[in-house]
Design a protein around this motif. Structure first.
Motif, PDB file in Angstrom:
ATOM      1  N   ALA A   1      10.768  -4.079   1.198  1.00 23.94           N
ATOM      2  CA  ALA A   1       9.330  -4.097   0.898  1.00 23.94           C
ATOM      3  C   ALA A   1       8.845  -5.512   0.629  1.00 23.94           C
ATOM      4  CB  ALA A   1       9.048  -3.200  -0.303  1.00 23.94           C
ATOM      5  N   VAL A   2       9.639  -6.314  -0.095  1.00 24.78           N
ATOM      6  CA  VAL A   2       9.257  -7.698  -0.358  1.00 24.78           C
ATOM      7  C   VAL A   2       9.181  -8.492   0.931  1.00 24.78           C
ATOM      8  CG1 VAL A   2      10.020  -9.841  -1.441  1.00 24.78           C
ATOM      9  CG2 VAL A   2      10.127  -7.708  -2.721  1.00 24.78           C
ATOM     10  N   VAL A   3      10.179  -8.309   1.810  1.00 23.52           N
ATOM     11  CA  VAL A   3      10.148  -8.999   3.103  1.00 23.52           C
ATOM     12  C   VAL A   3       8.894  -8.603   3.881  1.00 23.52           C
ATOM     13  CG1 VAL A   3      11.314  -9.198   5.332  1.00 23.52           C
ATOM     14  CG2 VAL A   3      12.642  -9.309   3.224  1.00 23.52           C
ATOM     15  N   GLY A   4       8.533  -7.327   3.818  1.00 25.40           N
ATOM     16  CA  GLY A   4       7.324  -6.885   4.517  1.00 25.40           C
ATOM     17  C   GLY A   4       6.073  -7.539   3.974  1.00 25.40           C
ATOM     18  N   LEU A   5       5.961  -7.653   2.636  1.00 23.15           N
ATOM     19  CA  LEU A   5       4.806  -8.324   2.041  1.00 23.15           C
ATOM     20  C   LEU A   5       4.748  -9.792   2.442  1.00 23.15           C
ATOM     21  CD1 LEU A   5       4.794  -6.838  -1.579  1.00 23.15           C
ATOM     22  CD2 LEU A   5       3.282  -6.251   0.321  1.00 23.15           C
ATOM     23  N   ILE A   6       5.916 -10.461   2.464  1.00 27.39           N
ATOM     24  CA  ILE A   6       5.953 -11.878   2.843  1.00 27.39           C
ATOM     25  C   ILE A   6       5.554 -12.055   4.300  1.00 27.39           C
ATOM     26  CG2 ILE A   6       7.509 -13.829   3.206  1.00 27.39           C
ATOM     27  CD1 ILE A   6       9.039 -12.885   0.723  1.00 27.39           C
ATOM     28  N   LEU A   7       6.089 -11.210   5.175  1.00 30.18           N
ATOM     29  CA  LEU A   7       5.743 -11.321   6.601  1.00 30.18           C
ATOM     30  C   LEU A   7       4.263 -10.999   6.834  1.00 30.18           C
ATOM     31  CD1 LEU A   7       8.886  -9.673   8.255  1.00 30.18           C
ATOM     32  CD2 LEU A   7       8.305 -12.103   8.172  1.00 30.18           C
ATOM     33  N   ALA A   8       3.733 -10.055   6.081  1.00 23.87           N
ATOM     34  CA  ALA A   8       2.308  -9.737   6.233  1.00 23.87           C
ATOM     35  C   ALA A   8       1.432 -10.921   5.822  1.00 23.87           C
ATOM     36  CB  ALA A   8       1.960  -8.510   5.390  1.00 23.87           C
ATOM     37  N   GLU A   9       1.810 -11.601   4.735  1.00 21.71           N
ATOM     38  CA  GLU A   9       1.033 -12.772   4.314  1.00 21.71           C
ATOM     39  C   GLU A   9       1.151 -13.895   5.332  1.00 21.71           C
ATOM     40  OE1 GLU A   9      -1.797 -14.187   2.007  1.00 21.71           O
ATOM     41  OE2 GLU A   9      -0.758 -12.308   1.527  1.00 21.71           O
ATOM     42  N   LEU A  10       2.341 -14.071   5.901  1.00 18.94           N
ATOM     43  CA  LEU A  10       2.500 -15.073   6.957  1.00 18.94           C
ATOM     44  C   LEU A  10       1.651 -14.718   8.180  1.00 18.94           C
ATOM     45  CD1 LEU A  10       6.354 -15.747   6.763  1.00 18.94           C
ATOM     46  CD2 LEU A  10       4.520 -17.351   6.197  1.00 18.94           C
ATOM     47  N   GLY A  11       1.545 -13.432   8.483  1.00 22.43           N
ATOM     48  CA  GLY A  11       0.694 -13.022   9.600  1.00 22.43           C
ATOM     49  C   GLY A  11      -0.772 -13.324   9.349  1.00 22.43           C
ATOM     50  N   ARG A  12      -1.222 -13.138   8.108  1.00 26.35           N
ATOM     51  CA  ARG A  12      -2.623 -13.467   7.782  1.00 26.35           C
ATOM     52  C   ARG A  12      -2.876 -14.968   7.904  1.00 26.35           C
ATOM     53  NH1 ARG A  12      -1.083 -10.056   3.316  1.00 26.35           N
ATOM     54  NH2 ARG A  12      -1.765  -7.899   3.677  1.00 26.35           N
ATOM     55  N   ILE A  13      -1.905 -15.754   7.450  1.00 20.36           N
ATOM     56  CA  ILE A  13      -2.051 -17.214   7.574  1.00 20.36           C
ATOM     57  C   ILE A  13      -2.071 -17.624   9.043  1.00 20.36           C
ATOM     58  CG2 ILE A  13      -0.930 -19.413   7.084  1.00 20.36           C
ATOM     59  CD1 ILE A  13       0.112 -18.185   4.502  1.00 20.36           C
TER      60      ILE A  13
ATOM     61  N   ARG B   1      14.473  -9.329  -6.831  1.00 23.71           N
ATOM     62  CA  ARG B   1      14.889  -8.949  -8.176  1.00 23.71           C
ATOM     63  C   ARG B   1      13.684  -8.836  -9.115  1.00 23.71           C
ATOM     64  NH1 ARG B   1      20.231  -9.362  -9.522  1.00 23.71           N
ATOM     65  NH2 ARG B   1      19.660  -9.758 -11.697  1.00 23.71           N
ATOM     66  N   VAL B   2      12.773  -9.795  -9.011  1.00 21.09           N
ATOM     67  CA  VAL B   2      11.579  -9.748  -9.857  1.00 21.09           C
ATOM     68  C   VAL B   2      10.723  -8.537  -9.504  1.00 21.09           C
ATOM     69  CG1 VAL B   2       9.484 -10.974 -10.529  1.00 21.09           C
ATOM     70  CG2 VAL B   2      11.594 -12.249 -10.160  1.00 21.09           C
ATOM     71  N   ALA B   3      10.559  -8.270  -8.197  1.00 18.11           N
ATOM     72  CA  ALA B   3       9.762  -7.126  -7.767  1.00 18.11           C
ATOM     73  C   ALA B   3      10.375  -5.814  -8.228  1.00 18.11           C
ATOM     74  CB  ALA B   3       9.614  -7.135  -6.253  1.00 18.11           C
ATOM     75  N   THR B   4      11.687  -5.716  -8.161  1.00 19.89           N
ATOM     76  CA  THR B   4      12.349  -4.496  -8.626  1.00 19.89           C
ATOM     77  C   THR B   4      12.078  -4.256 -10.100  1.00 19.89           C
ATOM     78  OG1 THR B   4      14.101  -4.797  -6.970  1.00 19.89           O
ATOM     79  CG2 THR B   4      14.571  -3.325  -8.821  1.00 19.89           C
ATOM     80  N   ALA B   5      12.188  -5.317 -10.897  1.00 22.05           N
ATOM     81  CA  ALA B   5      11.910  -5.181 -12.326  1.00 22.05           C
ATOM     82  C   ALA B   5      10.456  -4.803 -12.583  1.00 22.05           C
ATOM     83  CB  ALA B   5      12.257  -6.481 -13.039  1.00 22.05           C
ATOM     84  N   PHE B   6       9.545  -5.341 -11.789  1.00 19.18           N
ATOM     85  CA  PHE B   6       8.121  -5.056 -11.987  1.00 19.18           C
ATOM     86  C   PHE B   6       7.751  -3.668 -11.491  1.00 19.18           C
ATOM     87  CE2 PHE B   6       3.836  -5.411  -9.897  1.00 19.18           C
ATOM     88  CZ  PHE B   6       3.104  -5.203 -11.051  1.00 19.18           C
ATOM     89  N   TRP B   7       8.229  -3.299 -10.313  1.00 21.97           N
ATOM     90  CA  TRP B   7       7.842  -2.025  -9.716  1.00 21.97           C
ATOM     91  C   TRP B   7       8.466  -0.824 -10.425  1.00 21.97           C
ATOM     92  CZ3 TRP B   7       8.839  -4.013  -4.066  1.00 21.97           C
ATOM     93  CH2 TRP B   7       7.781  -4.857  -3.686  1.00 21.97           C
ATOM     94  N   PHE B   8       9.684  -0.962 -10.896  1.00 20.00           N
ATOM     95  CA  PHE B   8      10.401   0.183 -11.454  1.00 20.00           C
ATOM     96  C   PHE B   8      10.557   0.121 -12.972  1.00 20.00           C
ATOM     97  CE2 PHE B   8      11.942  -0.274  -7.074  1.00 20.00           C
ATOM     98  CZ  PHE B   8      11.681   0.993  -6.579  1.00 20.00           C
TER      99      PHE B   8
ATOM    100  N   ASP C   1       0.840  -1.191   0.000  1.00 18.09           N
ATOM    101  CA  ASP C   1       0.000   0.000   0.000  1.00 18.09           C
ATOM    102  C   ASP C   1       0.879   1.247   0.000  1.00 18.09           C
ATOM    103  OD1 ASP C   1      -2.451  -1.227  -0.070  1.00 18.09           O
ATOM    104  OD2 ASP C   1      -2.596  -1.422   2.102  1.00 18.09           O
ATOM    105  N   ALA C   2       0.402   2.265  -0.716  1.00 20.20           N
ATOM    106  CA  ALA C   2       1.173   3.507  -0.856  1.00 20.20           C
ATOM    107  C   ALA C   2       2.582   3.206  -1.339  1.00 20.20           C
ATOM    108  CB  ALA C   2       1.191   4.278   0.460  1.00 20.20           C
ATOM    109  N   GLY C   3       2.679   2.316  -2.332  1.00 15.34           N
ATOM    110  CA  GLY C   3       3.984   1.869  -2.794  1.00 15.34           C
ATOM    111  C   GLY C   3       4.840   2.978  -3.371  1.00 15.34           C
ATOM    112  N   ASP C   4       4.245   3.971  -4.048  1.00 18.93           N
ATOM    113  CA  ASP C   4       5.032   5.051  -4.632  1.00 18.93           C
ATOM    114  C   ASP C   4       5.791   5.832  -3.571  1.00 18.93           C
ATOM    115  OD1 ASP C   4       4.084   4.306  -7.072  1.00 18.93           O
ATOM    116  OD2 ASP C   4       2.467   5.795  -7.120  1.00 18.93           O
ATOM    117  N   HIS C   5       5.182   5.972  -2.397  1.00 16.78           N
ATOM    118  CA  HIS C   5       5.872   6.669  -1.309  1.00 16.78           C
ATOM    119  C   HIS C   5       6.826   5.732  -0.571  1.00 16.78           C
ATOM    120  CE1 HIS C   5       3.229  10.118  -1.853  1.00 16.78           C
ATOM    121  NE2 HIS C   5       2.201   9.283  -1.864  1.00 16.78           N
TER     122      HIS C   5
END
Length: 574
Positions: free
Chosen positions: A109-121, A258-265, A95-99
């Motif tokens: 950011a990728v680690v944060g997304l992974i940890l957030a998904e683990l928290g939901r599980i 690496r994949v996220a960097t290519a996709f986001w930027f 969320d608010a990825g541009d900022h």
């Protein structure tokens, strides 16, 4: 560096989880859905724990073999697929990825997304798994079981979530870079979902096709979880499972970064594709026909009603997400067909043609007319206060479903003859379906106006849709069953219809009154007598009555719906 990524990722994960909780609790339906899910997991865990504590089963004869490892791997792969689908559709970026991406590294950011998904599980399965593990440790007297199971479950889900992010972000990157995938992303995504859930249902229900998964080292983590239990395990397999899941997590995080960097930027072809799709060649003098493409060749009429018809098709074409509710029944039906073809389930081919004769009218009405007010969106007041007559608007509204439904009708007799039906039976199904399409399409419009949904429902991040309400779906499906399903069944199998009707009236309806007793006993006896009378009817009476009465009711319902919808449009006031 690793500690910095982990610390920043935890902060991002906490923010993501808070926003997830806020979104999940913003609607009563979502709260109920979460409650049902938690109840299912908790009830299952409590039942298993109760049996373990009270029965104290002897586990000495149990061995962690290829079957257990295969089952673990298969379920792990399904979890990977589900989370990858979530990454693609819901969480492709924070969320608010541009900022956020101007203040932290992409890896953080990728680690944060992974940890957030683990928290939901963990919010779903954490407590149930802990309860079952404690019960297992208490039953066997092995305290070491608790940390071993916790480690195994953590590694299993962590490796799965990491791999899912690699796959999900890779799919998003491919769609962003490859024009062909970007153009057909909706069709490809729908096909992938059907194959995923259909294939999983087939394999899960038949119990076959999973034995080969035992060679995948991820499933060997079951040996690690059971090392301290009095069961047969393999320390070598346990070590292999520990190494495999750890390697997936360790290698997957930098790869996902690496994949996220290519996709986001990186650059994306999606804006160009969207501009290309929004640019249409002019066809004659009608801009709506230009926007419809090949669908503009449909015989939708002319004048005001034709204009409404083409606009209705255009709204559906440009917002396919709102039709996603139509996919679910066919996913379920497709899974049963796959089971019939490759599994142990046996479905008579005689059910295919009648099912299609009912499905075509159902789709024809649900696709365009079951939520006409919600489909208008913000221009609803303008549409309803326009000078168009109510009946003219209604004709244009139902015409797309009728035209497209009738164009699909030849499939009914073809399938009927291919499944050994007599020509007369094929003609019967064709006639009922042909009548049912305009009838149920008209009824759908009335039900949709009586129970409209005007508030959008979020189906993915940044994407909203206005599907029909559950009440409208249920009532409409019941009308289709009465006006189309019953005549088809009565015409083809009157004896079966007679038996079902007798059981419903004399058994199911009479049971509550008989159970209460007292003055309601007479009602139960009357219903029982009526059920017996139905069971004694001649099959010819059932056949012709089952054909003519529902058809007459369908005509009445359609006329009432036309009158109601037309008056609603004409008398609408701001």
């Amino acid at each position: 560096m690793v500690v910095g990524h982990l610390t920043g990722g935890l902060t991002i994960a906490r923010t993501e989880l808070r926003r997830s909780v806020r979104k999940a609790t913003s609607r009563l339906s979502q709260i109920l859905g979460l409650g049902v899910g938690l109840f299912i997991f908790s009830a299952g865990a409590l039942a298993v724990s109760y049996l373990l504590v009270t029965q104290s089963p002897d586990l000495s004869g149990f061995t962690i073999g290829a079957g257990v490892r295969s089952a673990i791997t298969f379920q792990w792969l399904f979890v990977v697929a589900i989370i990858a689908q979530r990454v693609v559709t819901v969480n492709p970026r924070p969320d608010a990825g541009d900022h956020l991406l101007t203040t932290v590294r992409p890896t953080t950011a990728v680690v944060g997304l992974i940890l957030a998904e683990l928290g939901r599980i963990a919010a779903y399965v954490g407590l149930p798994v802990l309860v079952v593990t404690l019960a297992l440790a208490y039953t066997t007297g092995s305290v070491a079981t608790v940390p071993l199971v916790a480690l195994a479950v953590a590694l299993l889900f962590t490796s799965g979530v990491v791999l899912a992010h690699v796959l999900g972000l890779g799919i998003k990157l491919a769609v962003a870079r490859i024009p062909v995938l970007a153009r057909h992303r909706t069709v490809l995504g729908t096909l992938a979902a059907v194959l995923l859930f259909g294939g999983y249902t087939v394999i899960q229900s038949t119990g076959g096709g999973t034995n080969g998964f035992g060679v995948v080292p991820v499933g060997w983590i079951a040996d690690l979880a059971a090392l301290a239990l009095p069961v047969g395990t393999s320390p070598a397999h346990a070590l292999g499972g520990l190494a495999a899941t750890g390697a997936v997590a360790a290698v997957g995080v930098p790869l996902a970064s690496r994949v996220a960097t290519a996709f986001w930027f990186g650059d994306s072809v999606t804006p160009e594709i969207e501009t290309e799709e929004a640019t249409v060649d002019r066809v004659g003098t009608d801009p709506l026909a230009s926007g419809l493409g090949l669908l503009g060749r449909l015989p939708l009429g002319s004048g005001q009603s034709g204009h409404v018809a083409r606009r209705t098709v255009l709204l559906a074409r440009r917002a396919p997400a709102k039709l996603s509710y139509l996919i679910l029944p066919f996913i379920v039906a497709g899974s049963f067909l796959l089971q019939a073809a490759f599994g142990d389930l046996t479905i008579p081919t005689a059910a295919f043609a009648p099912g299609l004769a009912v499905a075509i009218p159902w789709v024809a009405g649900a696709a365009f007319t079951l939520n006409p007010l919600g489909d208008e969106g913000s221009v609803l007041p303008l549409t309803l206060t326009s000078p168009i007559a109510g009946r003219t608007y209604f004709r244009g509204l139902v015409r797309p479903g009728v035209v497209i439904g009738w164009l699909a009708l030849p499939a009914v007799p073809i399938l009927a003859l291919a499944t050994d039906y007599a020509p007369a039976d094929a003609a019967l199904m064709l006639g009922v379906a042909a009548f049912g399409i305009p009838a149920v399409t008209a009824v759908a419009a009335g039900i949709g106006m009586l129970f409209p949904r005007t508030d959008a429902v979020r189906v993915a991040r940044g994407r909203e849709a206005t599907p029909p309400t559950l009440t409208a779906m249920v009532l409409y499906s019941a009308c289709v069953g009465l006006a189309v399903g019953l005549p088809v069944a009565a015409g083809l199998a009157p004896a079966a219809v007679r038996a079902v009707a007798a059981a419903l009236v004399g058994g199911l309806l009479a049971f509550p009154f008989a159970y209460v007793g007292g003055p309601l006993t007479g009602v139960a006896e009357a219903l029982g007598s009526l059920g017996q009378s139905i069971a004694g009817l001649d099959t010819a009476v059932v056949q012709w009555g089952g054909l003519l009465v529902p058809v007459a009711l369908g005509v009445v319902f359609a006329l009432v719906s036309v009158r109601f919808a037309a008056r609603y449009v004409e008398r609408y006031t701001l």
